[in-house]
Write a protein that holds these residues in place. Sequence first.
Motif, short mmCIF file in Angstrom:
data_model
loop_
_atom_site.label_atom_id
_atom_site.label_comp_id
_atom_site.label_asym_id
_atom_site.label_seq_id
_atom_site.Cartn_x
_atom_site.Cartn_y
_atom_site.Cartn_z
N PRO A 1 0.82 -1.21 0.00
CA PRO A 1 0.00 0.00 0.00
C PRO A 1 0.85 1.26 0.00
O PRO A 1 1.86 1.33 0.68
N THR A 2 0.43 2.22 -0.77
CA THR A 2 1.15 3.48 -0.85
C THR A 2 0.69 4.39 0.28
O THR A 2 -0.49 4.53 0.50
N PRO A 3 1.61 5.02 1.00
CA PRO A 3 1.20 5.92 2.06
C PRO A 3 0.48 7.11 1.47
O PRO A 3 0.67 7.46 0.32
N SER A 4 -0.34 7.75 2.29
CA SER A 4 -1.11 8.89 1.81
C SER A 4 -0.16 9.96 1.31
O SER A 4 0.94 10.13 1.81
N ALA A 5 -0.62 10.73 0.32
CA ALA A 5 0.24 11.72 -0.34
C ALA A 5 0.80 12.69 0.68
O ALA A 5 0.13 13.18 1.55
N GLY A 6 2.07 12.99 0.53
CA GLY A 6 2.70 13.97 1.39
C GLY A 6 3.24 13.41 2.68
O GLY A 6 3.84 14.12 3.47
N THR A 7 3.05 12.13 2.96
CA THR A 7 3.50 11.55 4.21
C THR A 7 4.86 10.92 4.03
O THR A 7 5.05 10.10 3.14
N GLN A 8 5.80 11.30 4.88
CA GLN A 8 7.13 10.71 4.84
C GLN A 8 7.15 9.55 5.80
O GLN A 8 7.04 9.70 7.00
N VAL A 9 7.29 8.34 5.30
CA VAL A 9 7.20 7.14 6.12
C VAL A 9 8.57 6.52 6.29
O VAL A 9 9.34 6.40 5.33
N MET A 10 8.90 6.10 7.51
CA MET A 10 10.16 5.41 7.74
C MET A 10 10.14 4.07 7.04
O MET A 10 9.13 3.40 6.98
N GLN A 11 11.28 3.67 6.54
CA GLN A 11 11.34 2.48 5.71
C GLN A 11 11.26 1.19 6.51
O GLN A 11 10.86 0.17 6.00
N THR A 12 11.63 1.22 7.77
CA THR A 12 11.56 0.02 8.59
C THR A 12 11.04 0.40 9.95
O THR A 12 10.92 1.56 10.30
N GLY A 13 10.73 -0.63 10.74
CA GLY A 13 10.27 -0.40 12.09
C GLY A 13 11.42 -0.35 13.09
O GLY A 13 11.19 -0.29 14.28
N LYS A 14 12.67 -0.42 12.63
CA LYS A 14 13.81 -0.42 13.53
C LYS A 14 13.94 0.93 14.22
O LYS A 14 13.70 1.96 13.63
N THR A 15 14.32 0.88 15.49
CA THR A 15 14.54 2.12 16.23
C THR A 15 15.82 2.00 17.03
O THR A 15 16.39 0.94 17.18
N ARG A 16 16.26 3.14 17.54
CA ARG A 16 17.41 3.19 18.42
C ARG A 16 17.11 4.22 19.50
O ARG A 16 16.09 4.91 19.45
N GLU A 17 17.98 4.31 20.49
CA GLU A 17 17.78 5.27 21.55
C GLU A 17 18.64 6.50 21.31
O GLU A 17 19.72 6.43 20.73
N HIS A 18 18.13 7.64 21.77
CA HIS A 18 18.87 8.90 21.66
C HIS A 18 18.81 9.60 23.01
O HIS A 18 17.74 9.72 23.60
#
Length: 668
Positions: A162-179
Motif C-alpha cells: 500500500p502506498t502511504p497517503s500523499a505527502g507523508t514521509q514514512v520510515m522504511q523500517t520499524g527499527k529504532t534506536r535510543e537517543h
Amino acid sequence: MKYLLIVSFLFQFFTTSANAQAYKYHTVKKGENVFRIAQEYKISEEEIYKYNPDAKNGIQVNEKLVIPVSNTTSTQTQTSSETAFVEHKVAKKETLYRLSKQYNVSIDDIKRFNKHLYSEELKTGETVKIPTGQISESSVAEAISESKPVTPTSTSSSNPSPTPSAGTQVMQTGKTREHIVLEKETRYGIARKYGMTVAELDDMNPAVEMLQPGMMIRVGTDVLKDEPVIILDDRFEFYEVKPQENLFRLSQRFGLSQDSLKELNPALKDGLKYGMILKVPVKGGNSNSGEMSYTGTEKKNTKMDLRKNINNRSAKELVVLLPYHLNKVQDDSISNYKDIIMNERVVRIALDFYSGVRMAVDDAKSMGISTNLRTFDTKQTAGEVINLINSQNFRNVNAVIGPLLQETTEAAASRLEGQNIPVINPLSNREMRGYKNLFQSRPTEEIMRYAMMDFIAANSSGKNVIIIADPKNASIKSQLSSMMPSARFADPSGNAVSEQKLASMMNSGKNWVILETDNLNLISSVTSSLNRQARNHDITLLTTSKNNAYDNDLISNNHLGKLKFHYPSVDKEYDTERTKDFIDEYEKRFGIEPNQYAVRGYDLTLDVLLRLASANNLYESFEAFPGYTEYYESKFHYLPNAEGGYINDALYILKLNEDLTISNADDF
C-alpha cells in the motif's frame, strides 16, 4: 561515539516492570574493546551493541557506553492476566482516534501492539491488533522491544504494498534506536538529525511531553551524515516543511536563494519532502548575505499606513519608462497619433497608467512629498531602454517605474543594477531574470495559484469537495488531492462532465467544486450544469486561476454569481464611495472615469513615494515596515525572489455574489 550518554530516563513507556533494570556509564579506557567490557560486566557483546549502536563501528578512548546491570533490590509480581486481542480490519476513513473510542482503549495502547504505527499512517484494509481487558507488562515490553522490519499489510492482492497517503514521509523500517537528549536540543533538531518528521518522533515517544537533557527517547536509525549534533544559535531556527511546499516558495518565504537553503540543509540534495525539518534564518534576524531577512507571516498580515511615518522629506527623483511610441507621431498630424492610440493596446495602457502616476505625484505633494518626475519613451524595445540609460543622468534616481514588458524591464534592471537603483515593473506577471534591483509589483501566476490552494485547504473542512480538472491541469489536481485526501473527482470527457455524475456527487451540505481548465467549452458546460443543480444544492465554484476564458461572452456571469464563484486576483473591486474624491478629480482632469490601469498607476506610484518618504531608500522601507500596504485597488508586500530581486505576493481572494457585486472572500 557522537553523543554523551546520560541516562536519567529510560523507556517512559513502562510504568512498572516485572524485573527492574538498572544502567550505568562506562568510560572507555585505553586498550579496552567491546569484548573486554562485556566480560567485565558479565554481559554479552550484543547487549552492549543494543544500547550503544554506534559501538559496532568501533569505540574510542573516553567515550561513554551505557551498560545494563541487574538490579535485584526490587522485584514485583507480574500480573497473571494475559492480554487479549481482537483483530480489526481498517475501513476507509477510520483513524486511530475512532478505533480507540470504539474499543475503549488508548491510542498509545493500540500503537504498543502494532509497532509500525509509531512511524506509519493507519492504512485502509490492513489488520491491526486491538488489546482488550487488562494489559500485561510483559506484553507491553515485547511490543516495544527492538523491532524487526515491518512489512505493510496488503490491502488487496493487486496492491501488495500500500502506498502511504500523499505527502507523508514514512520510515522504511520499524527499527529504532535510543537517543540521549543533549543540552538545548529540540524536537525539531532531533527529528532532523534522524531524517524523521516531528509527528513520527512524537508517535514513537507518546509519554514524552517535554524534552529534558539526559532523557532517553526512541528515534529512527537513518542518521543524517555531516550533522552529528544540531543545536542552533540565535541566528537560525527550525522549520517543518508543509504539504505541497517547494524550494521556490520556501526561498521566497525565508528570503534566501535556493542555493543558500541547500547549503544550510545538505539533505536537500536528495530533494524536498513533506515533513522535513529545515534550518532557516530566525524570523526578523540579521543576515550577512545581503539578502532581506524573513519577517514572518504574522507581519505580512499586518496592514501598514505609511502616511503616518513620513520622515524623509527630501525631493524624490522618480523616472517613468513607458512605451509611448512618440517616434510614430508626424509633426503635422496629431490625429495620426490618436489613431496609434486606438490601434495599439500597449500605448493605451501606457498612457492610462501614466495618468495615474501623475495623480499620485500630486497627492503625494499634498502630503509634503515633493517629486522630480521624468518620463521617457522606451518605444517598446530593449535597445531604446539601454540608449536612454546610457544617455540620461540616472545618478541620483531613487526609483524607476516601468517599463511595461519583461524584455525591456530586464534590460533596465541589468543596466541600473550596478548603481542599485530599484526598477519596478508595474504589470507583468511573468517570472523574470534575477537582478537584485528588480521589483515585480504583480504576483506571478504561480504565487496566485498557491495562495488560492492555501485558501481552499484552510477552508475546506466540512465541505463536500469535488475537483474537475482537464489533462493540462493534472499537476494542480494532484496537489489539491494531496491537500484534501477526501476530495472526489469528476473527470471531464471531451469538453463536458456528465451532469448525472455531478448530481450523484452532491450532498445536502456545502458542496465545493474546484474547476481547473482554460477550455471555454468545458467551463461553459460545467457552470451551466452546476447552475441547474444549485436550485436544490448549496454549491460554490472555485478555481486557482481565473483565466481569460471566464470573461468570454459564452460564460454567464449570472451563473457564476449564483455559484458564488471564488478566484484569486491582483486587484479588488474599488469602493466607489471611498474613492469618490479620486474619481471626481480624475474625471475633472482627464475627462473620463479612471480604468484599472490608471488606478494601478496611482496605487503603485503612491506606494513607492510613501516608502521613499518613510525610509532612506526603498530597500530599507521593507525592513522598517514588513507588513503590507493597500490603496484603492491593489496592495503590496515584497519578498525576496529566489532568483534575485523582489516580488509582490499580496493578492485578494474574491467572491462574485449573486447580485454580481464582488467582495473579498479572504484577505491575503
